[in-house]
Design an enzyme around this catalytic site. Structure first.
Site, PDB file in Angstrom:
ATOM      1  CB  SER A 123      -0.852  -0.013   1.274  1.00 28.41           C
ATOM      2  OG  SER A 123      -1.494   1.223   1.460  1.00 28.41           O
ATOM      3  CE1 TYR A 147      -3.859  -2.550   5.379  1.00 25.77           C
ATOM      4  CE2 TYR A 147      -3.387  -0.282   4.758  1.00 25.77           C
ATOM      5  CZ  TYR A 147      -3.668  -1.588   4.405  1.00 25.77           C
ATOM      6  OH  TYR A 147      -3.758  -1.934   3.089  1.00 25.77           O
ATOM      7  CE  LYS A 151      -1.591  -4.547   3.331  1.00 24.60           C
ATOM      8  NZ  LYS A 151      -1.901  -5.799   2.631  1.00 24.60           N
TER       9      LYS A 151
HETATM   10  P1  NAD Z   1     -11.032  -6.780   0.855  1.00 23.64           P
HETATM   11  O1  NAD Z   1     -11.234  -6.753   2.330  1.00 23.64           O
HETATM   12  O2  NAD Z   1     -12.203  -6.560  -0.009  1.00 23.64           O
HETATM   13  O3  NAD Z   1     -10.341  -8.158   0.420  1.00 23.64           O
HETATM   14  C1  NAD Z   1      -9.481  -8.873   1.273  1.00 23.64           C
HETATM   15  C2  NAD Z   1     -10.007 -10.304   1.337  1.00 23.64           C
HETATM   16  O4  NAD Z   1      -9.138 -11.069   2.194  1.00 23.64           O
HETATM   17  C3  NAD Z   1     -11.403 -10.390   1.929  1.00 23.64           C
HETATM   18  O5  NAD Z   1     -12.230 -11.127   1.056  1.00 23.64           O
HETATM   19  C4  NAD Z   1     -11.218 -11.102   3.260  1.00 23.64           C
HETATM   20  O6  NAD Z   1     -12.333 -11.913   3.588  1.00 23.64           O
HETATM   21  C5  NAD Z   1      -9.944 -11.920   2.991  1.00 23.64           C
HETATM   22  N1  NAD Z   1      -9.165 -12.240   4.184  1.00 23.64           N
HETATM   23  C6  NAD Z   1      -8.786 -11.406   5.166  1.00 23.64           C
HETATM   24  N2  NAD Z   1      -8.077 -12.072   6.082  1.00 23.64           N
HETATM   25  C7  NAD Z   1      -7.985 -13.358   5.658  1.00 23.64           C
HETATM   26  C8  NAD Z   1      -7.384 -14.531   6.174  1.00 23.64           C
HETATM   27  N3  NAD Z   1      -6.733 -14.520   7.360  1.00 23.64           N
HETATM   28  N4  NAD Z   1      -7.485 -15.672   5.476  1.00 23.64           N
HETATM   29  C9  NAD Z   1      -8.165 -15.714   4.304  1.00 23.64           C
HETATM   30  N5  NAD Z   1      -8.763 -14.641   3.782  1.00 23.64           N
HETATM   31  C10 NAD Z   1      -8.680 -13.467   4.440  1.00 23.64           C
HETATM   32  O7  NAD Z   1      -9.886  -5.728   0.528  1.00 23.64           O
HETATM   33  P2  NAD Z   1      -9.334  -5.233  -0.876  1.00 23.64           P
HETATM   34  O8  NAD Z   1      -9.672  -3.807  -0.992  1.00 23.64           O
HETATM   35  O9  NAD Z   1      -9.714  -6.162  -1.938  1.00 23.64           O
HETATM   36  O10 NAD Z   1      -7.777  -5.320  -0.583  1.00 23.64           O
HETATM   37  C11 NAD Z   1      -6.999  -6.426  -0.971  1.00 23.64           C
HETATM   38  C12 NAD Z   1      -5.583  -6.231  -0.459  1.00 23.64           C
HETATM   39  O11 NAD Z   1      -5.071  -5.016  -0.976  1.00 23.64           O
HETATM   40  C13 NAD Z   1      -5.474  -6.129   1.062  1.00 23.64           C
HETATM   41  O12 NAD Z   1      -4.301  -6.800   1.474  1.00 23.64           O
HETATM   42  C14 NAD Z   1      -5.335  -4.646   1.305  1.00 23.64           C
HETATM   43  O13 NAD Z   1      -4.608  -4.362   2.478  1.00 23.64           O
HETATM   44  C15 NAD Z   1      -4.575  -4.207   0.072  1.00 23.64           C
HETATM   45  N6  NAD Z   1      -4.791  -2.789  -0.267  1.00 23.64           N
HETATM   46  C16 NAD Z   1      -6.073  -2.330  -0.425  1.00 23.64           C
HETATM   47  C17 NAD Z   1      -6.278  -0.981  -0.716  1.00 23.64           C
HETATM   48  C18 NAD Z   1      -7.664  -0.411  -0.826  1.00 23.64           C
HETATM   49  O14 NAD Z   1      -7.834   0.788  -0.630  1.00 23.64           O
HETATM   50  N7  NAD Z   1      -8.691  -1.196  -1.145  1.00 23.64           N
HETATM   51  C19 NAD Z   1      -5.173  -0.132  -0.887  1.00 23.64           C
HETATM   52  C20 NAD Z   1      -3.900  -0.647  -0.739  1.00 23.64           C
HETATM   53  C21 NAD Z   1      -3.716  -1.987  -0.431  1.00 23.64           C
HETATM   54  C1  WQD Z   2      -9.577   9.836   0.730  1.00 26.26           C
HETATM   55  C2  WQD Z   2      -9.782  11.331   0.957  1.00 26.26           C
HETATM   56  C3  WQD Z   2     -10.140  11.893   3.249  1.00 26.26           C
HETATM   57  C4  WQD Z   2     -13.977   9.846   3.683  1.00 26.26           C
HETATM   58  C5  WQD Z   2      -6.909   4.823   2.808  1.00 26.26           C
HETATM   59  C6  WQD Z   2      -5.751   4.109   3.438  1.00 26.26           C
HETATM   60  C7  WQD Z   2      -4.768   3.706   2.368  1.00 26.26           C
HETATM   61  C8  WQD Z   2      -5.445   2.886   1.283  1.00 26.26           C
HETATM   62  C9  WQD Z   2      -6.632   3.591   0.752  1.00 26.26           C
HETATM   63  C10 WQD Z   2      -5.320   0.564   1.972  1.00 26.26           C
HETATM   64  C11 WQD Z   2      -9.058  11.875   2.183  1.00 26.26           C
HETATM   65  C12 WQD Z   2     -11.372  12.204   2.435  1.00 26.26           C
HETATM   66  C13 WQD Z   2     -12.784  10.349   3.184  1.00 26.26           C
HETATM   67  C14 WQD Z   2     -15.033  10.749   3.995  1.00 26.26           C
HETATM   68  C15 WQD Z   2     -13.646  12.568   3.285  1.00 26.26           C
HETATM   69  N1  WQD Z   2      -5.952   1.636   1.789  1.00 26.26           N
HETATM   70  N2  WQD Z   2     -12.633  11.697   3.000  1.00 26.26           N
HETATM   71  N3  WQD Z   2     -14.840  12.081   3.773  1.00 26.26           N
HETATM   72  O1  WQD Z   2      -7.285   7.777   3.728  1.00 26.26           O
HETATM   73  O2  WQD Z   2      -6.447   8.325   1.392  1.00 26.26           O
HETATM   74  O3  WQD Z   2      -6.414   5.995   2.173  1.00 26.26           O
HETATM   75  O4  WQD Z   2      -7.508   3.967   1.830  1.00 26.26           O
HETATM   76  O5  WQD Z   2      -4.137   0.329   1.845  1.00 26.26           O
HETATM   77  O6  WQD Z   2      -3.768   2.973   2.971  1.00 26.26           O
HETATM   78  O7  WQD Z   2      -5.119   4.980   4.360  1.00 26.26           O
HETATM   79  O8  WQD Z   2      -8.569   7.028   1.675  1.00 26.26           O
HETATM   80  O9  WQD Z   2     -10.882   7.076   0.906  1.00 26.26           O
HETATM   81  O10 WQD Z   2     -10.417   7.214   3.394  1.00 26.26           O
HETATM   82  O11 WQD Z   2      -9.858   9.147   1.951  1.00 26.26           O
HETATM   83  O12 WQD Z   2     -13.525  13.783   3.122  1.00 26.26           O
HETATM   84  O13 WQD Z   2     -16.124  10.357   4.460  1.00 26.26           O
HETATM   85  O14 WQD Z   2     -11.175  11.547   1.215  1.00 26.26           O
HETATM   86  O15 WQD Z   2      -9.938  12.868   4.243  1.00 26.26           O
HETATM   87  O16 WQD Z   2      -8.643  13.168   1.864  1.00 26.26           O
HETATM   88  P1  WQD Z   2      -7.127   7.401   2.314  1.00 26.26           P
HETATM   89  P2  WQD Z   2     -10.017   7.558   1.998  1.00 26.26           P
END
Ligand code: NAD
Ligand code: WQD
Length: 336
Positions: A123, A147, A151
């Site tokens: 991330s 979190y 990562k």
């Molecule tokens: P998500 O929660 O929709 O998908 C993650 C999946 O992993 C879920 O289906 C959950 O049930 C499964 N899971 C969690 N723990 C588990 C375990 N112990 N064993 C088996 N399954 C398990 O999230 P996503 O948005 O699809 O994210 C996928 C990956 O990408 C995550 O690792 C997340 O940290 C990373 N990521 C997401 C974002 C984002 O904003 N969506 C940004 C950066 C990184």
């Molecule tokens: C985006 C912008 C908020 C909600 C997070 C994790 C990051 C990654 C993605 C997993 C910001 C603003 C939000 C609301 C708002 N996930 N906001 N009102 O915080 O950039 O990133 O998700 O890895 O690691 O930190 O994403 O969508 O929460 O916020 O004004 O109700 O929207 O302040 O500027 P963020 P977000």
């Protein structure tokens, strides 16, 4: 066969759709802690055939060994993990156990099964508050929450593993802010409870589940005062995984660390306006205090992924809003 841990989740389902369309065989593995079996059924409707999905936990040695025994896996895309920044502060041990310990169990099972190719969901959070944007992959790593630290620890584990086992091919993908949905509207983001993230909050306001958006902060040093982020369409992200997987399958025996973003920053108010245009729905909003822990503005340098993977994000903010709305409009209660 490609194993997608966490494959029933938001990014996993979209990636599976892209990989299957490109001719890969996949097996999904998920404990459904943050997803639903209906998502997998929708994926099957998209691709027009059954998609194997095994229910289990990456923290279980028995589950992981059983999975590698039953399927001939050539590479793993490791999505499984918990991702809520706020929750990671109140349940740190749960986050370290699920994300870090779960990855160790997976890697040990891969070792035993002699599978040496992994693509990992990292991330942009590993950067914390950057000195400047766009952020290159060489920027300092100082995650500002639990979190993000999980990562970074997993990245470190994989780098150390490669030091000891240089025949592994490891891609560390640092995603920026994934949004949007598959264009057909059958799969999309379906958070539990009130969304923490901006786009699902906006789509739930649009569909009438929530009354108004709170814009966290209107006094940031940005063009309109609201926070700026690098939003990336989940289908572009899925194609980034396809390119990363193809890289790993070529057996480069390296660690490749790349940002997956667009290289563009948009503000909260830019996104709200683009969403209103794309959906024809008014989004009532109110500017409130800043959210604790938020960085004012950041976006990624997307050039390394282009050079190394030949991949670049193609979809616009309008595409992201249109597809997010199409999903929410057709599924007002998500997968429920
Ligand atoms: P998500 O929660 O929709 O998908 C993650 C999946 O992993 C879920 O289906 C959950 O049930 C499964 N899971 C969690 N723990 C588990 C375990 N112990 N064993 C088996 N399954 C398990 O999230 P996503 O948005 O699809 O994210 C996928 C990956 O990408 C995550 O690792 C997340 O940290 C990373 N990521 C997401 C974002 C984002 O904003 N969506 C940004 C950066 C990184
Ligand atoms: C985006 C912008 C908020 C909600 C997070 C994790 C990051 C990654 C993605 C997993 C910001 C603003 C939000 C609301 C708002 N996930 N906001 N009102 O915080 O950039 O990133 O998700 O890895 O690691 O930190 O994403 O969508 O929460 O916020 O004004 O109700 O929207 O302040 O500027 P963020 P977000």
């Amino acid at each position: 066969m490609i194993l997608l841990t966490g494959g029933a989740g938001y990014i996993g389902l979209h990636t599976a759709a892209v990989l299957i369309a490109a001719g890969h065989d996949v097996v999904l593995f998920d404990n459904f802690s943050n997803s639903k079996p209906l998502g997998v059924q929708r994926l099957e409707a998209i691709v027009g055939r059954p998609v194997p999905c095994v229910q289990g936990d990456v923290r279980s040695r028995q589950d992981m060994d059983g999975l590698f025994d039953q399927h001939t896996i050539s590479a793993v895309i490791h999505f499984a993990g918990l991702k809520a920044v706020g929750e990671s502060a109140t349940q740190p041990l749960h986050y370290y156990d699920n994300n870090v310990a779960g990855t160790l169990v997976l890697l040990e099972a891969m070792m035993r099964a002699e599978v040496r190719r992994i693509v990992f969901s990292s991330s942009a959070c590993v950067y914390g508050e950057p000195d400047s944007s766009p952020i290159p992959e060489t920027a300092a790593l100082r995650p500002a929450n639990t979190y993000g630290r999980t990562k970074l620890m997993i990245e470190d584990i994989l780098r150390d593993l490669h030091g000891a086992a240089p025949d592994w091919s490891i891609a560390l993908l640092r995603y920026f802010n994934p949004v949007g949905a598959h264009p057909g509207g059958l799969i999309g983001e379906d958070p539990n409870g009130i969304p923490n993230n901006l786009m699902p909050f906006v789509t739930q306001v649009a569909v009438g589940r929530l009354a108004e958006l709170q814009v966290f902060g209107g006094d940031y040093p940005t063009p309109d005062g609201s926070g700026v982020r690098d939003y990336i369409h989940v289908m572009d992200l899925a194609e980034g995984h396809q390119a990363s997987l193809d890289w790993a399958l070529r057996d480069p025996q390296q660690v490749l660390t790349v940002n997956l973003g667009t290289g563009c920053g948009y503000s909260v108010l830019d996104l709200v306006r683009a969403f209103e245009q794309a959906s024809g729905q008014a989004i009532p909003y109110r500017i409130v205090a800043r959210r604790a822990g938020d960085v004012p503005a950041y976006w990624g340098d997307a050039s390394l992924a282009r050079q190394r993977l030949g991949w670049t994000a193609r979809r616009t903010l309008e595409d992201m809003c249109r597809d997010a709305w199409n999903w929410q409009r057709k599924n007002p209660q998500g997968f429920a």
